[in-house]
Design a protein around this motif. Sequence first.
Motif, PDB file in Angstrom:
ATOM      1  N   ARG A 128       0.828  -1.209   0.000  1.00 26.75           N
ATOM      2  CA  ARG A 128       0.000   0.000   0.000  1.00 26.75           C
ATOM      3  C   ARG A 128       0.865   1.263   0.000  1.00 26.75           C
ATOM      4  O   ARG A 128       1.939   1.282   0.571  1.00 26.75           O
ATOM      5  CB  ARG A 128      -0.930   0.003   1.203  1.00 26.75           C
ATOM      6  N   ALA A 129       0.328   2.302  -0.621  1.00 23.69           N
ATOM      7  CA  ALA A 129       1.000   3.603  -0.634  1.00 23.69           C
ATOM      8  C   ALA A 129      -0.058   4.679  -0.472  1.00 23.69           C
ATOM      9  O   ALA A 129      -1.216   4.497  -0.867  1.00 23.69           O
ATOM     10  CB  ALA A 129       1.761   3.810  -1.938  1.00 23.69           C
ATOM     11  N   SER A 130       0.346   5.795   0.109  1.00 20.53           N
ATOM     12  CA  SER A 130      -0.576   6.896   0.340  1.00 20.53           C
ATOM     13  C   SER A 130       0.107   8.213  -0.019  1.00 20.53           C
ATOM     14  O   SER A 130       1.274   8.421   0.305  1.00 20.53           O
ATOM     15  CB  SER A 130      -1.007   6.902   1.808  1.00 20.53           C
ATOM     16  N   VAL A 131      -0.631   9.077  -0.708  1.00 18.29           N
ATOM     17  CA  VAL A 131      -0.114  10.389  -1.085  1.00 18.29           C
ATOM     18  C   VAL A 131      -1.113  11.467  -0.685  1.00 18.29           C
ATOM     19  O   VAL A 131      -2.329  11.302  -0.826  1.00 18.29           O
ATOM     20  CB  VAL A 131       0.202  10.501  -2.598  1.00 18.29           C
ATOM     21  N   ARG A 132      -0.612  12.576  -0.179  1.00 15.75           N
ATOM     22  CA  ARG A 132      -1.417  13.747   0.182  1.00 15.75           C
ATOM     23  C   ARG A 132      -1.161  14.794  -0.888  1.00 15.75           C
ATOM     24  O   ARG A 132      -0.015  15.140  -1.178  1.00 15.75           O
ATOM     25  CB  ARG A 132      -0.996  14.252   1.566  1.00 15.75           C
ATOM     26  N   TRP A 133      -2.232  15.310  -1.491  1.00 13.80           N
ATOM     27  CA  TRP A 133      -2.085  16.204  -2.625  1.00 13.80           C
ATOM     28  C   TRP A 133      -2.909  17.477  -2.462  1.00 13.80           C
ATOM     29  O   TRP A 133      -3.814  17.560  -1.651  1.00 13.80           O
ATOM     30  CB  TRP A 133      -2.484  15.507  -3.923  1.00 13.80           C
TER      31      TRP A 133
END
Length: 188
Positions: A128-133
């Motif tokens: 899993r990966a998470s990005v805040r944009w």
Amino acid sequence: MNITARNRMRLLVPAALAALAVGGTTAAASVPSATPAAHSVTAQHHRGTVKQTEAMLDAWLRLWNGDYTQAPGIISPRFTVHAALLDGGDGSGIRGADGLVAWISQTRAAFPDLRFSLQIDPLAAGDRASVRWTATGTYAGGFPGAKAQPGTTVTFTGTDTLRMKNGRFVEYWLNSDTLQLLTQLQAL
């Protein structure tokens, strides 16, 4: 934006794997000591996984910024979306690369110059990966219920969490600040 060049992944590695990768035993005293060759293999695999994840997230960002050619290489045919959509849907109707591209195209129709950029470094753990944009764009009109004039600049934020399998994204959870967007569009 090149994730590899500007942002370094922070991998959240379970304590036992971290101890093996660096040869320590602090958090994993019950884990058998690995040989130096095993350390090297683990470290190489770890670096390869990080680079692959970074490349996939870079392509993900380019896809949302309008480069639809990225989709076939990073989106699984079994790709599914979990999101509270503005039309009241849950995202379950968005499937595969074609479904995702159609959804992105629909979003970009109201904001043709919409630009996504990362707020902080991505996080990854296992598959899993998470990005805040942050997304910024110019409203072109046509958004249901919006009273904002075309030409209005909007900015809103969100977080994408993605699950990967066999080098492609297979599942996507979206949490975006639609209240912020709807307020700017005067659609409340």
